[in-house]
Design an enzyme around this catalytic site. Structure first.
Site, PDB file in Angstrom:
ATOM      1  N   ARG A  56      53.686   2.538 -16.170  1.00 47.39           N
ATOM      2  CA  ARG A  56      52.515   2.710 -15.301  1.00 47.39           C
ATOM      3  C   ARG A  56      51.312   3.103 -16.152  1.00 47.39           C
ATOM      4  O   ARG A  56      50.194   2.716 -15.885  1.00 47.39           O
ATOM      5  CB  ARG A  56      52.782   3.764 -14.209  1.00 47.39           C
ATOM      6  CG  ARG A  56      51.510   4.053 -13.412  1.00 47.39           C
ATOM      7  CD  ARG A  56      51.698   4.824 -12.095  1.00 47.39           C
ATOM      8  NE  ARG A  56      52.905   5.586 -11.977  1.00 47.39           N
ATOM      9  CZ  ARG A  56      53.100   6.795 -12.529  1.00 47.39           C
ATOM     10  NH1 ARG A  56      52.145   7.362 -13.228  1.00 47.39           N
ATOM     11  NH2 ARG A  56      54.241   7.411 -12.372  1.00 47.39           N
ATOM     12  N   TYR A 108      32.838  -8.863   1.178  1.00 46.59           N
ATOM     13  CA  TYR A 108      34.183  -9.398   1.398  1.00 46.59           C
ATOM     14  C   TYR A 108      34.842  -8.539   2.490  1.00 46.59           C
ATOM     15  O   TYR A 108      34.775  -7.302   2.447  1.00 46.59           O
ATOM     16  CB  TYR A 108      34.971  -9.308   0.089  1.00 46.59           C
ATOM     17  CG  TYR A 108      36.412  -9.717   0.226  1.00 46.59           C
ATOM     18  CD1 TYR A 108      36.781 -11.056   0.337  1.00 46.59           C
ATOM     19  CD2 TYR A 108      37.421  -8.761   0.239  1.00 46.59           C
ATOM     20  CE1 TYR A 108      38.113 -11.423   0.472  1.00 46.59           C
ATOM     21  CE2 TYR A 108      38.754  -9.123   0.365  1.00 46.59           C
ATOM     22  CZ  TYR A 108      39.083 -10.449   0.488  1.00 46.59           C
ATOM     23  OH  TYR A 108      40.395 -10.811   0.619  1.00 46.59           O
ATOM     24  N   ASP A 180      30.437  -6.738  -7.486  1.00 50.25           N
ATOM     25  CA  ASP A 180      31.620  -7.582  -7.339  1.00 50.25           C
ATOM     26  C   ASP A 180      31.211  -8.961  -7.855  1.00 50.25           C
ATOM     27  O   ASP A 180      30.421  -9.666  -7.226  1.00 50.25           O
ATOM     28  CB  ASP A 180      32.027  -7.628  -5.852  1.00 50.25           C
ATOM     29  CG  ASP A 180      33.250  -8.513  -5.603  1.00 50.25           C
ATOM     30  OD1 ASP A 180      33.530  -9.399  -6.427  1.00 50.25           O
ATOM     31  OD2 ASP A 180      33.898  -8.334  -4.553  1.00 50.25           O
ATOM     32  N   LYS A 205      41.084 -14.817  -8.137  1.00 46.05           N
ATOM     33  CA  LYS A 205      40.259 -15.995  -7.877  1.00 46.05           C
ATOM     34  C   LYS A 205      40.006 -16.784  -9.169  1.00 46.05           C
ATOM     35  O   LYS A 205      40.955 -17.244  -9.769  1.00 46.05           O
ATOM     36  CB  LYS A 205      38.973 -15.561  -7.172  1.00 46.05           C
ATOM     37  CG  LYS A 205      39.208 -14.560  -6.018  1.00 46.05           C
ATOM     38  CD  LYS A 205      39.974 -15.137  -4.846  1.00 46.05           C
ATOM     39  CE  LYS A 205      40.467 -14.086  -3.854  1.00 46.05           C
ATOM     40  NZ  LYS A 205      39.452 -13.159  -3.341  1.00 46.05           N
TER      41      LYS A 205
HETATM   42  C1  LIG Z   1      39.372 -11.883  -2.752  1.00 51.27           C
HETATM   43  C2  LIG Z   1      38.194 -11.023  -2.945  1.00 51.27           C
HETATM   44  C3  LIG Z   1      38.304  -9.622  -3.036  1.00 51.27           C
HETATM   45  C4  LIG Z   1      39.621  -8.898  -2.866  1.00 51.27           C
HETATM   46  O1  LIG Z   1      40.493  -9.186  -3.904  1.00 51.27           O
HETATM   47  P1  LIG Z   1      42.105  -9.241  -3.718  1.00 51.27           P
HETATM   48  O2  LIG Z   1      42.551  -9.680  -5.068  1.00 51.27           O
HETATM   49  O3  LIG Z   1      42.396 -10.218  -2.629  1.00 51.27           O
HETATM   50  O4  LIG Z   1      42.523  -7.866  -3.372  1.00 51.27           O
HETATM   51  C5  LIG Z   1      37.152  -8.895  -3.260  1.00 51.27           C
HETATM   52  N1  LIG Z   1      35.949  -9.494  -3.366  1.00 51.27           N
HETATM   53  C6  LIG Z   1      35.809 -10.824  -3.285  1.00 51.27           C
HETATM   54  C7  LIG Z   1      34.452 -11.430  -3.407  1.00 51.27           C
HETATM   55  C8  LIG Z   1      36.916 -11.641  -3.065  1.00 51.27           C
HETATM   56  O5  LIG Z   1      36.759 -12.965  -2.948  1.00 51.27           O
END
Ligand SMILES: *Cc1c(COP(=O)(O)O)cnc(C)c1O
Length: 391
Positions: A56, A108, A180, A205
């Site tokens: 961890r 999001y 983000d 993503k």
């Molecule tokens: C998918 C997404 C998240 C969340 O991420 P996870 O990996 O699904 O927890 C946060 N911000 C954006 C813009 C996203 O597309």
């Protein structure tokens, strides 16, 4: 900046993507970082170990990915998590009860849910506002504000926030700025270089890019914050497994070529949609008609692979007729993989957003969002065209 002695300091993006954090394995010379699939490490003697005690806290595959992502974002410290939301959750745990966060009103959905339904109960306060207007951001700051959390561009309306302008206003009050950067990736946009303090990613993503893992990351150059996040990563334990880190490392090696192709294809589709008789509106920062096109050109080196559009009259029926006809685009949530996806945000990713709130943003019932993949543009164009014939 990934701490790799062998890399020249001016190494280009793709060179960093392929090499940063990934020198050949010390034990065997393996060119690819191994998957250290272990939970613990043997001690040589009482109180003596090789710097690794428990997975961890320490895992070399994860550490490689962390250094790799830091190098790509131009930051000093990278931290990886089990998902994008685990990254955001850990980041917000660096705050204390009574602290206030200003956040975008079109975040999001999962980020909004985490803030509104979980962390509010723990005593954090949030204001959700349109961060597209730097003056509105400044007005939302209170003496208790510790953090500004923005997503640019937003999903699915593709609205931008001027990162440099809001960072300057936040920093005057000692407020940390988090961006983000999931939609743009460091290939197109580097928030730290524009003044942000932390970059957050859903590694799920584009960074991984192959729709086969879930992960998250934070990158910062702020040493005190990085130390606190490192503590929380271990103390709260939202860490990713080594296999997923390895997949993401494989993904970032091709990030540059993938992003170029995602964008090339997206531009072709956005142009076709913009001139289409069966399309009421297109939202893509790369179109000169996008209200923030100039800002997009200024703060990013490209426009990415995400497009939203309103088919026909904007009704749910027009959206459904188009959506159900796609053949190459898979009907699915998520984004950023090599394969093209189409999503109906009102019933899928944004089902929890009240209809009036959606409509007020220009987010019609039938709006569709495309994650444009890296297939051949002519095939995607033909699929889109035949789908629009459904209206
Ligand atoms: C998918 C997404 C998240 C969340 O991420 P996870 O990996 O699904 O927890 C946060 N911000 C954006 C813009 C996203 O597309």
């Amino acid at each position: 900046m990934g701490g790799d002695a062998a890399l020249p300091p001016d190494a280009g993006f793709s060179t960093r993507a392929i090499h940063a954090g990934q020198e050949p394995d010390a034990a065997t010379g393996a060119v690819v970082v191994p998957i250290y699939q272990t939970s613990t490490y043997a001690q040589e003697a009482l109180g003596r170990n090789k710097g690794y005690e428990y997975a961890r806290t320490h895992n070399l595959t994860r550490a490689s990915l962390e250094r790799n992502l830091a190098a790509l974002e131009g930051g000093r410290f990278g931290l990886c998590f089990a998902s994008g939301l685990a990254a955001t959750n850990t980041l917000l745990q660096s705050l204390s009860a009574g602290d206030h966060v200003v956040a975008g009103h079109n975040l999001y959905g999962g980020t909004f849910r985490l803030m509104e339904r979980v962390l509010k109960r723990h005593g954090l306060a949030f204001s959700f506002i349109p961060t597209t207007d730097p003056e509105a951001v400044e007005r939302a700051f209170t003496p208790a504000t510790r953090m500004l959390f923005v997503e640019t561009p937003t999903n699915p309306m593709m609205q931008l926030t001027d990162i440099a302008a809001v960072s300057e206003r936040a920093h005057r009050r000692g407020i940390k700025v988090v961006v983000d950067n999931t939609f743009m990736t460091p290939f197109f946009q580097r928030p730290l270089s524009l003044g942000a303090d932390v970059v957050m990613h859903s590694v799920t993503k584009y960074l991984n890019g192959h729709s086969d893992m879930v992960g998250g990351a934070l990158v910062t150059s702020d040493e005190a914050l990085a130390e606190s996040l490192r503590f929380l990563q271990n103390a709260a334990g939202g860490v990713p497994g080594p296999m997923d880190c390895w997949l993401a490392l494989r993904g970032t090696k091709t990030l540059a070529v993938r992003m170029q192709r995602h964008e090339e294809n997206a531009r072709v589709l956005a142009r076709a949609l913009a001139g289409h008789a069966r399309v009421a509106a297109v939202f893509y920062p790369g179109l000169p008609t996008h209200p923030q096109h100039a800002l997009a050109q200024r703060q990013a080196s490209g426009f990415g692979g995400m497009i939203s559009f309103i088919p026909g009259d904007g009704s749910l029926e027009a959206g459904r007729r188009t959506f159900d006809r796609f053949r190459i685009f898979a009907r699915a949530e998520s984004l950023g993989g090599v394969e093209s996806l189409v999503c109906h945000p009102a019933s899928m990713t944004h089902a929890s957003v009240p209809r009036e709130t959606r409509l007020a943003m220009g987010f019609a019932d039938g709006l569709l969002r495309l994650s444009v993949g890296i297939e051949d543009a002519k095939d995607l164009l033909a699929d889109l065209e035949q789908a629009l014939q459904g209206i």
